[in-house]
Design a protein around this motif. Structure first.
Motif, PDB file in Angstrom:
ATOM      1  N   PHE A 151       0.849  -1.190   0.000  1.00 47.20           N
ATOM      2  CA  PHE A 151       0.000   0.000   0.000  1.00 47.20           C
ATOM      3  C   PHE A 151       0.889   1.247   0.000  1.00 47.20           C
ATOM      4  O   PHE A 151       1.962   1.265   0.621  1.00 47.20           O
ATOM      5  N   ASP A 152       0.420   2.293  -0.675  1.00 44.12           N
ATOM      6  CA  ASP A 152       1.172   3.543  -0.657  1.00 44.12           C
ATOM      7  C   ASP A 152       0.793   4.371   0.560  1.00 44.12           C
ATOM      8  O   ASP A 152       0.031   3.920   1.438  1.00 44.12           O
ATOM      9  N   ALA A 153       1.311   5.590   0.638  1.00 43.40           N
ATOM     10  CA  ALA A 153       1.097   6.440   1.810  1.00 43.40           C
ATOM     11  C   ALA A 153      -0.363   6.809   2.012  1.00 43.40           C
ATOM     12  O   ALA A 153      -0.787   7.129   3.133  1.00 43.40           O
ATOM     13  N   GLU A 154      -1.173   6.762   0.935  1.00 41.27           N
ATOM     14  CA  GLU A 154      -2.606   7.058   1.040  1.00 41.27           C
ATOM     15  C   GLU A 154      -3.433   5.785   1.221  1.00 41.27           C
ATOM     16  O   GLU A 154      -4.647   5.799   1.073  1.00 41.27           O
ATOM     17  N   ASN A 155      -2.752   4.699   1.514  1.00 36.70           N
ATOM     18  CA  ASN A 155      -3.398   3.398   1.755  1.00 36.70           C
ATOM     19  C   ASN A 155      -4.053   2.821   0.508  1.00 36.70           C
ATOM     20  O   ASN A 155      -4.996   2.031   0.596  1.00 36.70           O
ATOM     21  N   ASN A 156      -3.544   3.199  -0.663  1.00 33.63           N
ATOM     22  CA  ASN A 156      -4.006   2.609  -1.912  1.00 33.63           C
ATOM     23  C   ASN A 156      -3.214   1.345  -2.207  1.00 33.63           C
ATOM     24  O   ASN A 156      -1.983   1.332  -2.070  1.00 33.63           O
ATOM     25  N   LEU A 157      -3.899   0.298  -2.616  1.00 27.87           N
ATOM     26  CA  LEU A 157      -3.235  -0.945  -2.969  1.00 27.87           C
ATOM     27  C   LEU A 157      -2.490  -0.751  -4.283  1.00 27.87           C
ATOM     28  O   LEU A 157      -3.080  -0.447  -5.312  1.00 27.87           O
ATOM     29  N   ILE A 158      -1.169  -0.942  -4.258  1.00 26.46           N
ATOM     30  CA  ILE A 158      -0.360  -0.747  -5.465  1.00 26.46           C
ATOM     31  C   ILE A 158       0.358  -2.020  -5.883  1.00 26.46           C
ATOM     32  O   ILE A 158       1.035  -2.036  -6.916  1.00 26.46           O
ATOM     33  N   GLY A 159       0.245  -3.087  -5.098  1.00 25.47           N
ATOM     34  CA  GLY A 159       0.900  -4.329  -5.473  1.00 25.47           C
ATOM     35  C   GLY A 159       0.377  -5.496  -4.662  1.00 25.47           C
ATOM     36  O   GLY A 159      -0.076  -5.325  -3.529  1.00 25.47           O
ATOM     37  N   ASP A 160       0.419  -6.668  -5.257  1.00 23.02           N
ATOM     38  CA  ASP A 160       0.038  -7.904  -4.577  1.00 23.02           C
ATOM     39  C   ASP A 160       0.992  -8.979  -5.081  1.00 23.02           C
ATOM     40  O   ASP A 160       0.777  -9.558  -6.152  1.00 23.02           O
ATOM     41  N   ASP A 161       2.062  -9.211  -4.338  1.00 24.07           N
ATOM     42  CA  ASP A 161       3.201  -9.964  -4.843  1.00 24.07           C
ATOM     43  C   ASP A 161       3.276 -11.374  -4.264  1.00 24.07           C
ATOM     44  O   ASP A 161       3.003 -11.597  -3.079  1.00 24.07           O
ATOM     45  N   TYR A 162       3.668 -12.304  -5.111  1.00 21.36           N
ATOM     46  CA  TYR A 162       4.005 -13.657  -4.667  1.00 21.36           C
ATOM     47  C   TYR A 162       5.321 -13.602  -3.894  1.00 21.36           C
ATOM     48  O   TYR A 162       6.290 -12.987  -4.337  1.00 21.36           O
ATOM     49  N   ILE A 163       5.370 -14.245  -2.728  1.00 15.29           N
ATOM     50  CA  ILE A 163       6.595 -14.303  -1.939  1.00 15.29           C
ATOM     51  C   ILE A 163       7.226 -15.683  -2.013  1.00 15.29           C
ATOM     52  O   ILE A 163       8.376 -15.843  -2.411  1.00 15.29           O
ATOM     53  N   THR A 164       6.493 -16.711  -1.604  1.00  9.16           N
ATOM     54  CA  THR A 164       7.033 -18.067  -1.618  1.00  9.16           C
ATOM     55  C   THR A 164       5.894 -19.058  -1.446  1.00  9.16           C
ATOM     56  O   THR A 164       4.745 -18.667  -1.205  1.00  9.16           O
ATOM     57  N   GLU A 165       6.197 -20.324  -1.582  1.00 10.05           N
ATOM     58  CA  GLU A 165       5.230 -21.371  -1.272  1.00 10.05           C
ATOM     59  C   GLU A 165       5.862 -22.349  -0.308  1.00 10.05           C
ATOM     60  O   GLU A 165       7.088 -22.468  -0.229  1.00 10.05           O
ATOM     61  N   ASN A 166       5.031 -23.033   0.457  1.00  9.19           N
ATOM     62  CA  ASN A 166       5.500 -23.957   1.486  1.00  9.19           C
ATOM     63  C   ASN A 166       4.848 -25.319   1.316  1.00  9.19           C
ATOM     64  O   ASN A 166       3.663 -25.418   0.972  1.00  9.19           O
ATOM     65  N   HIS A 167       5.628 -26.350   1.571  1.00  8.85           N
ATOM     66  CA  HIS A 167       5.147 -27.724   1.569  1.00  8.85           C
ATOM     67  C   HIS A 167       5.863 -28.423   2.725  1.00  8.85           C
ATOM     68  O   HIS A 167       7.087 -28.553   2.687  1.00  8.85           O
ATOM     69  N   ALA A 168       5.128 -28.823   3.740  1.00 12.92           N
ATOM     70  CA  ALA A 168       5.751 -29.393   4.940  1.00 12.92           C
ATOM     71  C   ALA A 168       5.088 -30.702   5.326  1.00 12.92           C
ATOM     72  O   ALA A 168       3.858 -30.845   5.240  1.00 12.92           O
ATOM     73  N   ILE A 169       5.906 -31.636   5.782  1.00 18.33           N
ATOM     74  CA  ILE A 169       5.406 -32.908   6.291  1.00 18.33           C
ATOM     75  C   ILE A 169       4.857 -32.682   7.698  1.00 18.33           C
ATOM     76  O   ILE A 169       5.564 -32.173   8.580  1.00 18.33           O
ATOM     77  N   MET A 170       3.608 -33.039   7.914  1.00 17.88           N
ATOM     78  CA  MET A 170       2.973 -32.842   9.217  1.00 17.88           C
ATOM     79  C   MET A 170       3.359 -33.977  10.157  1.00 17.88           C
ATOM     80  O   MET A 170       3.284 -35.153   9.791  1.00 17.88           O
ATOM     81  N   MET A 171       3.748 -33.613  11.364  1.00 22.42           N
ATOM     82  CA  MET A 171       4.170 -34.602  12.356  1.00 22.42           C
ATOM     83  C   MET A 171       3.101 -34.805  13.425  1.00 22.42           C
ATOM     84  O   MET A 171       3.378 -35.292  14.513  1.00 22.42           O
ATOM     85  N   TYR A 172       1.864 -34.435  13.124  1.00 20.88           N
ATOM     86  CA  TYR A 172       0.747 -34.633  14.044  1.00 20.88           C
ATOM     87  C   TYR A 172      -0.508 -34.831  13.202  1.00 20.88           C
ATOM     88  O   TYR A 172      -0.531 -34.515  12.008  1.00 20.88           O
ATOM     89  N   GLU A 173      -1.550 -35.351  13.806  1.00 14.22           N
ATOM     90  CA  GLU A 173      -2.806 -35.551  13.096  1.00 14.22           C
ATOM     91  C   GLU A 173      -3.472 -34.202  12.825  1.00 14.22           C
ATOM     92  O   GLU A 173      -3.544 -33.353  13.719  1.00 14.22           O
ATOM     93  N   PRO A 174      -3.963 -33.966  11.624  1.00 20.24           N
ATOM     94  CA  PRO A 174      -4.509 -32.647  11.270  1.00 20.24           C
ATOM     95  C   PRO A 174      -5.659 -32.179  12.144  1.00 20.24           C
ATOM     96  O   PRO A 174      -5.892 -30.985  12.282  1.00 20.24           O
TER      97      PRO A 174
END
Length: 280
Positions: free
Chosen positions: A248-271
């Motif tokens: 968001f810019d200084a006027e709180n306008n949305l100026i970007g929506d960016d991909y950061i990363t993805e995650n894939h993890a083995i669960m060590m407990y019952e969901p």
């Protein structure tokens, strides 16, 4: 982005102790070679006791959590380890073009330096290890960096989801694991301004913030998408999501929506375990 970010977690693999030892030896040596001969990366090292004037991002995490089957002394020792590591980087100045490296600043955690046995996570389990618990500091710094214009150039995700979500305040997979020295967290300042990292411990919390010599023109909101738990053919569960960031810019306008990363993890407990069972 680290290579570890893009490959999905697969069926757990049991590697021999010899193979793990040789692997650590190889990758640790490779990191030392890069530190010595790669002149294209300029690592930040200057520290200032005077805080830069403008706060950019601030966050804190609790030092003690109700973790099932984890002895209290491991958390007490973790606090000592965090204090020693935080002292190495508190006040660090990140000049334009410089790179923050977690392990270049902390160094190898050894008993001689005062580090104690804390909780180390490995292959979906935990054990006492010298310097254990420092991932809490790398998690905090990574989360802070996502709320700044700084560029994360190396980040490794946790390959296992060990504890259920107890009082989680951040999206799953928004941390960064570290293992000396080949699994590092690195952040580059590609802006024209000086930034400063401040990290310190209070009685019950680990505190951190990024500051800058100029006011930040942006605000950030980090969130997850496509959160999913899947039952795999080998009988275990995988947890998935994508981390994105709204800008968001200084006027709180949305100026970007960016991909950061993805995650894939083995669960060590019952969901379906209760959320109050404890978490990292």
């Amino acid at each position: 982005m680290a290579l570890n970010d893009v490959h999905p977690a697969k069926q757990p693999v049991n590697r021999s102790k010899l193979r793990m030892f040789l692997g650590r030896l190889y990758f640790t040596g490779l990191r030392y070679i890069r530190w010595t001969f790669n002149r294209s990366v300029k690592y930040a090292a200057a520290v200032s006791k005077t805080s830069l004037p403008h706060l950019v991002a601030r966050h804190n995490t609790p030092l003690y959590r109700p973790l099932r089957n984890v002895d209290r002394w491991l958390q007490e020792n973790k606090v000592t380890n965090l204090r020693l590591a935080a002292e190495k980087m508190n006040g660090l100045i990140l000049r334009p073009g410089e790179t923050f490296s977690f392990w270049r600043l902390v160094g190898k955690p050894t008993r001689r330096k005062g580090f104690l046995e804390g909780m180390v996570l490995a292959n979906g389990s935990f054990y006492p290890g010298v310097g254990g618990g420092l991932c809490q500091l790398s998690n905090l710094i990574y989360w802070l960096a996502l709320h700044t214009p700084l560029t994360v150039t190396e980040r490794w995700r946790h390959t296992h989801d060990v504890f259920p979500d107890g009082n989680r305040t951040q999206p799953f997979g928004s941390g960064a694991t570290v293992v000396y020295n080949y699994i590092d967290l690195q952040i580059k300042n590609e802006t024209p301004f000086h930034y400063q990292l401040r990290v310190w411990l209070e009685e019950t919390n680990l505190q951190g913030e990024f500051r800058c010599e100029n006011p930040s023109p942006y605000q950030y909101e980090v969130y997850q998408k496509d959160h999913l738990i899947t039952l795999e053919w080998w009988g275990g569960y995988l947890r998935h999501n994508i981390i994105r960031r709204r800008v968001f810019d200084a006027e709180n306008n949305l100026i970007g929506d960016d991909y950061i990363t993805e995650n894939h993890a083995i669960m060590m407990y019952e969901p379906m375990l209760s959320r109050d069972s404890g978490s990292l």
